[in-house]
Structures are given as C-alpha cells and as structure tokens.
Design an enzyme around this catalytic site. Structure first.
Site, PDB file in Angstrom:
ATOM      1  N   LYS A   9      52.888  44.392  55.528  1.00  0.00           N
ATOM      2  CA  LYS A   9      53.227  44.250  54.110  1.00  0.00           C
ATOM      3  C   LYS A   9      53.688  45.581  53.485  1.00  0.00           C
ATOM      4  CE  LYS A   9      50.337  40.228  53.158  1.00  0.00           C
ATOM      5  NZ  LYS A   9      49.331  39.652  52.234  1.00  0.00           N
ATOM      6  N   TYR A  49      55.706  31.878  49.918  1.00  0.00           N
ATOM      7  CA  TYR A  49      54.330  31.652  49.443  1.00  0.00           C
ATOM      8  C   TYR A  49      54.230  30.420  48.533  1.00  0.00           C
ATOM      9  CZ  TYR A  49      52.401  36.083  51.235  1.00  0.00           C
ATOM     10  OH  TYR A  49      51.929  37.104  52.034  1.00  0.00           O
ATOM     11  N   PHE A  57      47.230  34.371  41.196  1.00  0.00           N
ATOM     12  CA  PHE A  57      47.781  35.612  41.742  1.00  0.00           C
ATOM     13  C   PHE A  57      49.230  35.484  42.221  1.00  0.00           C
ATOM     14  CE2 PHE A  57      45.301  33.506  45.142  1.00  0.00           C
ATOM     15  CZ  PHE A  57      46.268  33.356  46.125  1.00  0.00           C
ATOM     16  N   ARG A  85      44.554  36.564  63.322  1.00  0.00           N
ATOM     17  CA  ARG A  85      43.710  36.552  62.120  1.00  0.00           C
ATOM     18  C   ARG A  85      42.426  37.366  62.348  1.00  0.00           C
ATOM     19  NH1 ARG A  85      45.448  33.324  58.234  1.00  0.00           N
ATOM     20  NH2 ARG A  85      43.418  32.881  57.320  1.00  0.00           N
ATOM     21  N   THR A  91      40.791  38.383  54.326  1.00  0.00           N
ATOM     22  CA  THR A  91      41.821  38.638  53.305  1.00  0.00           C
ATOM     23  C   THR A  91      41.425  39.796  52.402  1.00  0.00           C
ATOM     24  OG1 THR A  91      42.373  36.295  53.337  1.00  0.00           O
ATOM     25  CG2 THR A  91      43.128  37.550  51.422  1.00  0.00           C
ATOM     26  N   ARG A 102      42.709  45.167  58.226  1.00  0.00           N
ATOM     27  CA  ARG A 102      42.497  45.202  56.772  1.00  0.00           C
ATOM     28  C   ARG A 102      41.335  46.115  56.387  1.00  0.00           C
ATOM     29  NH1 ARG A 102      43.756  38.786  56.175  1.00  0.00           N
ATOM     30  NH2 ARG A 102      45.914  38.918  55.459  1.00  0.00           N
ATOM     31  N   ASN A 112      46.947  43.937  51.043  1.00  0.00           N
ATOM     32  CA  ASN A 112      46.030  43.871  52.183  1.00  0.00           C
ATOM     33  C   ASN A 112      46.725  44.069  53.527  1.00  0.00           C
ATOM     34  OD1 ASN A 112      47.298  41.420  52.312  1.00  0.00           O
ATOM     35  ND2 ASN A 112      45.438  40.178  52.338  1.00  0.00           N
ATOM     36  N   HIS A 115      49.861  40.007  56.992  1.00  0.00           N
ATOM     37  CA  HIS A 115      49.810  38.550  56.806  1.00  0.00           C
ATOM     38  C   HIS A 115      49.831  37.885  58.175  1.00  0.00           C
ATOM     39  CE1 HIS A 115      50.788  34.467  55.534  1.00  0.00           C
ATOM     40  NE2 HIS A 115      51.669  34.468  56.525  1.00  0.00           N
ATOM     41  N   GLU A 126      56.745  29.194  58.913  1.00  0.00           N
ATOM     42  CA  GLU A 126      56.958  30.618  58.618  1.00  0.00           C
ATOM     43  C   GLU A 126      57.899  31.309  59.611  1.00  0.00           C
ATOM     44  OE1 GLU A 126      52.772  31.447  56.238  1.00  0.00           O
ATOM     45  OE2 GLU A 126      52.994  32.258  58.257  1.00  0.00           O
TER      46      GLU A 126
HETATM   47  P1  CMP Z   1      48.074  36.464  52.735  1.00  0.00           P
HETATM   48  O1  CMP Z   1      47.281  36.267  53.972  1.00  0.00           O
HETATM   49  O2  CMP Z   1      49.470  36.963  52.894  1.00  0.00           O
HETATM   50  O3  CMP Z   1      48.103  35.102  51.916  1.00  0.00           O
HETATM   51  C1  CMP Z   1      48.203  35.044  50.506  1.00  0.00           C
HETATM   52  C2  CMP Z   1      48.132  36.392  49.873  1.00  0.00           C
HETATM   53  O4  CMP Z   1      47.842  36.396  48.493  1.00  0.00           O
HETATM   54  C3  CMP Z   1      46.995  37.199  50.478  1.00  0.00           C
HETATM   55  O5  CMP Z   1      47.276  37.535  51.813  1.00  0.00           O
HETATM   56  C4  CMP Z   1      46.916  38.356  49.496  1.00  0.00           C
HETATM   57  O6  CMP Z   1      47.933  39.325  49.735  1.00  0.00           O
HETATM   58  C5  CMP Z   1      47.259  37.668  48.170  1.00  0.00           C
HETATM   59  N1  CMP Z   1      46.121  37.483  47.272  1.00  0.00           N
HETATM   60  C6  CMP Z   1      45.963  38.093  46.083  1.00  0.00           C
HETATM   61  N2  CMP Z   1      44.862  37.701  45.477  1.00  0.00           N
HETATM   62  C7  CMP Z   1      44.262  36.796  46.281  1.00  0.00           C
HETATM   63  C8  CMP Z   1      43.074  36.037  46.185  1.00  0.00           C
HETATM   64  N3  CMP Z   1      42.250  36.096  45.133  1.00  0.00           N
HETATM   65  N4  CMP Z   1      42.784  35.205  47.210  1.00  0.00           N
HETATM   66  C9  CMP Z   1      43.612  35.118  48.280  1.00  0.00           C
HETATM   67  N5  CMP Z   1      44.769  35.836  48.414  1.00  0.00           N
HETATM   68  C10 CMP Z   1      45.083  36.660  47.422  1.00  0.00           C
END
Ligand code: CMP
Length: 137
Positions: A9, A49, A57, A85, A91, A102, A112, A115, A126
């Site tokens: 990212k 997304y 968010f 993962r 996350t 992470r 974070n 992805h 994807e």
């Molecule tokens: P990702 O795994 O790319 O999937 C959704 C993304 O939303 C997550 O990683 C974060 O970068 C972002 N995000 C921001 N806030 C939240 C939240 N509260 N819960 C989950 N994802 C979040």
C-alpha cells in the site's frame, strides 16, 4: 496451487518498505506471478473496494489508496490466500502478531501497509481487476 492478490500500500511504498515486504513474500515460499507499480485513480480505488462502500471509512480509504503509487501482486503457492493473510497479520496492527508485516511496518488500521484477498471468490475478482492474462507469468 492457489493464487491470491496482494497490494503493497501507499504508506509502505512511500517509506521505501517495498523491498523488505517483497523479501518476506519470496522467503515464505510465494511465487510472484504478476507484479507492477501503479498509481490508482480514485475511481479504480472505489471500484476495487466497492464491498466497503457503505462503511464509514470508505472515503478515507479510497483517498489513501489513490494518493501515491502501490505495488500490485499476484502470488501463488499452496494455501496462498490464508498464508498471505497470516504473513500480513491482523488488519489493525495493534492486534497483529509479532513478526507479521503489519505489526512490523503498518502505521494504523487504515495505513496498514498491505492488502490480501480474503477468499477464493475475492481473489477471482481482484486478480483480473489489475492484471490481464499476459501479465501473469
Ligand atoms: P484491507 O485489507 O485492504 O481491506 C479494507 C481496508 O480498509 C483495510 O485493509 C484498511 O486499510 C481499511 N480500513 C480502515 N478502517 C478500517 C476499519 N475500521 N476496519 C477495517 N478496515 C479498515
């Protein structure tokens, strides 16, 4: 063999952490079938997304993902989706296990660093969102 989709990212690319993350990917047995550096448009981020479009968010996330370049990847190994993962960690880096990407690199729950697809159906959406067949080798 299973394929998954991954992104290094903007927060990680900006801080020059891409090499360290790619090293972990290869050291953990993933074959890199596709890789490119791109800068997402806002619209591309919103489309990618879309499952989160009702989440609070969503706007911040799409602004973040389109603010600077990312590295998109197609990774392959047995159990690639779950194993990527695990390697990324939770996350929210505050909840991530020691030694995960992470935990070691992420700034917060949004920025974070990485992805990964969460299921085979997600990977099937994807991977072709960013790669055509000629780009997977
Ligand atoms: P990702 O795994 O790319 O999937 C959704 C993304 O939303 C997550 O990683 C974060 O970068 C972002 N995000 C921001 N806030 C939240 C939240 N509260 N819960 C989950 N994802 C979040």
């Amino acid at each position: 063999m299973e394929r998954t989709f991954a992104i290094i990212k903007p927060d990680a690319v900006e801080r020059k952490l891409a090499g360290k993350i790619l090293d972990r990917i290869e050291a953990n047995g993933f074959a890199i079938r596709g890789m490119k550096k791109i800068k997402m448009t806002r619209e591309q981020a919103e489309g990618f997304y879309y499952v989160h479009k009702e989440r609070p968010f969503f706007n911040d996330l799409c602004a973040f993902m389109s603010r600077s370049p990312v590295i998109v990847l197609c990774l392959e190994k047995d159990n690639a989706i779950a194993d990527w993962r695990t390697l990324m960690g939770a996350t929210n880096p505050a909840n991530a296990e020691a030694g995960t990407i992470r935990k070691d690199f992420a700034i917060n729950i949004e920025e974070n660093s990485a992805h990964g697809s969460d299921a085979p159906e997600t990977a099937a959406f994807e991977i072709p969102y960013f790669f055509n067949a000629f780009e997977l080798v």
